[in-house]
Scaffold this motif. Structure first.
Motif, PDB file in Angstrom:
ATOM      1  N   GLY A 179       2.663   1.834   4.814  1.00  0.00           N
ATOM      2  CA  GLY A 179       3.609   2.850   4.392  1.00  0.00           C
ATOM      3  C   GLY A 179       3.282   3.467   3.048  1.00  0.00           C
ATOM      4  O   GLY A 179       3.943   4.429   2.639  1.00  0.00           O
ATOM      5  N   ARG A 180       2.246   2.960   2.365  1.00  0.00           N
ATOM      6  CA  ARG A 180       1.879   3.512   1.063  1.00  0.00           C
ATOM      7  C   ARG A 180       1.220   4.874   1.218  1.00  0.00           C
ATOM      8  O   ARG A 180       0.311   5.047   2.017  1.00  0.00           O
ATOM      9  N   LEU A 181       1.687   5.847   0.442  1.00  0.00           N
ATOM     10  CA  LEU A 181       0.984   7.116   0.300  1.00  0.00           C
ATOM     11  C   LEU A 181      -0.182   6.840  -0.637  1.00  0.00           C
ATOM     12  O   LEU A 181       0.008   6.610  -1.822  1.00  0.00           O
ATOM     13  N   LEU A 182      -1.386   6.823  -0.099  1.00  0.00           N
ATOM     14  CA  LEU A 182      -2.535   6.274  -0.807  1.00  0.00           C
ATOM     15  C   LEU A 182      -2.933   7.125  -2.009  1.00  0.00           C
ATOM     16  O   LEU A 182      -3.142   8.327  -1.893  1.00  0.00           O
ATOM     17  N   ARG A 183      -3.051   6.463  -3.150  1.00  0.00           N
ATOM     18  CA  ARG A 183      -3.417   7.090  -4.408  1.00  0.00           C
ATOM     19  C   ARG A 183      -4.847   6.694  -4.785  1.00  0.00           C
ATOM     20  O   ARG A 183      -5.421   5.785  -4.181  1.00  0.00           O
ATOM     21  N   PRO A 184      -5.414   7.343  -5.799  1.00  0.00           N
ATOM     22  CA  PRO A 184      -6.776   6.972  -6.202  1.00  0.00           C
ATOM     23  C   PRO A 184      -6.926   5.487  -6.531  1.00  0.00           C
ATOM     24  O   PRO A 184      -7.942   4.875  -6.190  1.00  0.00           O
ATOM     25  N   ASN A 353       5.996  10.717   8.790  1.00  0.00           N
ATOM     26  CA  ASN A 353       4.585  10.341   8.830  1.00  0.00           C
ATOM     27  C   ASN A 353       4.343   8.875   8.505  1.00  0.00           C
ATOM     28  O   ASN A 353       3.204   8.450   8.382  1.00  0.00           O
ATOM     29  N   GLY A 354       5.439   8.102   8.337  1.00  0.00           N
ATOM     30  CA  GLY A 354       5.300   6.657   8.182  1.00  0.00           C
ATOM     31  C   GLY A 354       5.347   6.137   6.767  1.00  0.00           C
ATOM     32  O   GLY A 354       5.099   4.950   6.542  1.00  0.00           O
ATOM     33  N   ALA A 355       5.678   6.976   5.774  1.00  0.00           N
ATOM     34  CA  ALA A 355       5.699   6.532   4.386  1.00  0.00           C
ATOM     35  C   ALA A 355       6.923   5.659   4.113  1.00  0.00           C
ATOM     36  O   ALA A 355       8.010   5.920   4.620  1.00  0.00           O
ATOM     37  N   SER A 356       6.739   4.634   3.301  1.00  0.00           N
ATOM     38  CA  SER A 356       7.851   3.758   2.932  1.00  0.00           C
ATOM     39  C   SER A 356       8.605   4.300   1.721  1.00  0.00           C
ATOM     40  O   SER A 356       9.791   4.050   1.563  1.00  0.00           O
ATOM     41  N   GLN A 357       7.924   5.031   0.847  1.00  0.00           N
ATOM     42  CA  GLN A 357       8.567   5.636  -0.319  1.00  0.00           C
ATOM     43  C   GLN A 357       8.543   7.146  -0.156  1.00  0.00           C
ATOM     44  O   GLN A 357       7.480   7.760  -0.162  1.00  0.00           O
ATOM     45  N   THR A 358       9.718   7.737  -0.012  1.00  0.00           N
ATOM     46  CA  THR A 358       9.776   9.170   0.268  1.00  0.00           C
ATOM     47  C   THR A 358      10.441   9.980  -0.830  1.00  0.00           C
ATOM     48  O   THR A 358      10.304  11.198  -0.853  1.00  0.00           O
ATOM     49  N   GLU A 359      11.157   9.327  -1.731  1.00  0.00           N
ATOM     50  CA  GLU A 359      11.877  10.059  -2.757  1.00  0.00           C
ATOM     51  C   GLU A 359      10.969  10.342  -3.945  1.00  0.00           C
ATOM     52  O   GLU A 359      10.201   9.478  -4.368  1.00  0.00           O
ATOM     53  N   PRO A 360      11.042  11.526  -4.515  1.00  0.00           N
ATOM     54  CA  PRO A 360      10.215  11.843  -5.685  1.00  0.00           C
ATOM     55  C   PRO A 360      10.684  11.084  -6.914  1.00  0.00           C
ATOM     56  O   PRO A 360      11.861  10.747  -7.039  1.00  0.00           O
ATOM     57  N   PRO A 361       9.774  10.789  -7.836  1.00  0.00           N
ATOM     58  CA  PRO A 361      10.168  10.073  -9.052  1.00  0.00           C
ATOM     59  C   PRO A 361      11.009  10.948  -9.964  1.00  0.00           C
ATOM     60  O   PRO A 361      10.835  12.161 -10.032  1.00  0.00           O
TER      61      PRO A 361
END
Length: 440
Positions: A179-184, A353-361
């Motif tokens: 579910g992680r939106l993959l970062r660098p 799309n399956g992300a676990s964290q969807t809210e913006p910071p």
């Protein structure tokens, strides 16, 4: 038809009272969750694919990434300094003097054993030699030459400055959760574990179109009363930030035949359809009829500024499949398009799309000047946040905040978000801020 605010069978939604922003977000999240559950029943294996690390940025991890190794793989030094056995340590300022018997470098293990009264010069990341359990950092030593080093006993405790095997991550444990939106940094972590490919959710296919007889494509001369279509370019940029597949359906005229054909065409090849324009009370009569034919879609008034009118729901399958299409009908004003995308669409796309964290910071900053605000609606003011002379973050609006003033977005680097019940803001008040970086 589905009641899109309660998720239960009811009459078609055409709300005359305005929904709170939080109510609208909750309703959207609930319906998207229903769509996800329906999709899981279809058990479509093609929704997951394997990609190389250089293709994985901003993709959503489909399953836990399990570490194949311990990290670190062995005890090693966390500092540049001297490794020794901590038996010699006490609690006072007595100077300990140790004989230097060699040097250990990262990637070049020292093969010998360190005895009592001895130490090893060691570099960060070098494996701890046999007989050593403590490292005194170089800067804590008081006397040193090529053969001996001295330091006060109380400068270090036994076991300090040593990283233990598996301390960061144990073999078989999840290094990155699904579910992680993959970062660098996630790609770097995967590479450090020797993992070259990641399983990710398939990119959503998102169709976009603009509706309006007044719209003209770029390159065409403007006649009286016409404007260039900017919304599709803004939406394309917003969607590219999420690394999604975009289907550009162009500009559609304000007539039911053209609009229905465009919606049917988009629904046949996309997972999500986003339109802009044609959802206000005066413009959308035929749009409502078409939506009632094509799916469960509600027309909402939302207590927010900008972006009050919006349509949302699901389109029925048009290609014989059981697949339903998520639909957002956004306002036509350029700023309102981006605000409603930020507030509603972005989170829904990530969730679908399956992300676990969807809210913006979110963060907070101090208002540099008064901000006028009427209670009874949530407002999204465009602003510039920066660090003040005292080091605290301050924020200032980018001038006129009209829904059609695209420059107010272009010059801004954040939203000032003023809650539903908030009144006027005074100079010096703390306000909620959502940064654009990584979002818009």
């Amino acid at each position: 038809m589905t009641d899109l605010t309660k998720h239960s069978p009811n009459s078609p939604i055409l709300l005359t009272a305005s929904l709170h922003v939080d109510e609208a977000r909750k309703a959207i999240a609930g319906l998207v969750n229903e769509l996800i559950l329906e999709s899981r029943k279809l058990n479509n294996a093609s929704d997951i694919e394997s990609v190389t690390l250089d293709q994985a940025i901003n993709r959503i991890l489909a399953e836990d990434l399990l570490s194949p190794i311990d990290v670190p793989a062995a005890d090693n030094s966390a500092m540049d300094g001297f490794a020794f056995n901590g038996d010699c340590l006490g609690s006072d300022e007595h100077i300990v003097t140790l004989k230097i018997v060699g040097t250990a470098y990262a990637g070049k293990p020292y093969e010998g054993t360190i005895g009592s009264g001895e130490c090893l010069k060691i570099m960060t990341g070098a494996l701890m030699p046999r007989g050593c359990d403590t490292v005194i950092p170089q800067e804590f030593t008081e006397s040193a030459n090529e053969s001996v080093v001295g330091f006060k006993q109380n400068q270090v405790k036994r076991g300090e400055n040593r990283r233990l095997r598996g301390e960061d991550l144990q073999s078989g444990k999840a290094a990155i959760a699904a579910g992680r939106l993959l970062r660098p940094s996630d790609l770097g972590l995967a590479a450090s574990l020797g993992i070259a490919k990641l399983k990710v959710h398939r990119k959503l296919k998102v169709a976009i179109l603009s509706s309006g007889d007044e719209l003209r494509p770029l390159g065409q001369a403007l006649d009286a009363g016409s404007i260039y279509d900017s919304n599709r370019y803004s939406l394309t940029g917003l969607l590219n930030r999420l690394n999604l597949d975009i289907i550009d359906c162009g500009i559609v005229r304000d007539d039911p035949v053209s609009l229905k054909a465009a919606f049917v065409g988009a629904a046949s090849k996309a997972d999500v359809l986003i339109s802009s324009g044609g959802v206000s009370v005066g413009e959308a009569d035929f749009t409502k009829q078409i939506m009632q034919e094509l799916g469960d879609v509600g027309f909402w008034k939302i207590a927010m500024r900008p972006g009050r009118p919006m349509a949302f729901g699901m389109l029925k399958p048009v290609d014989g499949s059981k697949r339903k299409i998520l639909f957002f009908g956004l306002p036509g004003n350029p700023v309102a398009v981006m605000v409603t995308f930020y507030q509603f669409v972005r989170s829904a796309l990530l969730q679908l799309n399956g992300a676990s964290q969807t809210e913006p910071p979110m963060t907070q900053a101090i208002a540099e000047a008064p901000i006028r605000k009427k209670p009874g609606r949530t407002e999204f003011q465009r602003a510039i946040v920066k660090r003040g002379p005292d080091g605290k973050p301050t924020v200032k609006l980018t001038g006129s905040q009209g829904a059609g003033i695209l420059r107010s977005m272009s010059e801004a680097n954040c939203f000032v978000i003023l809650p539903h019940d908030q009144g006027n803001v005074a100079t010096g008040d703390w306000v909620d801020v959502a940064l654009f970086d990584g979002l818009l």
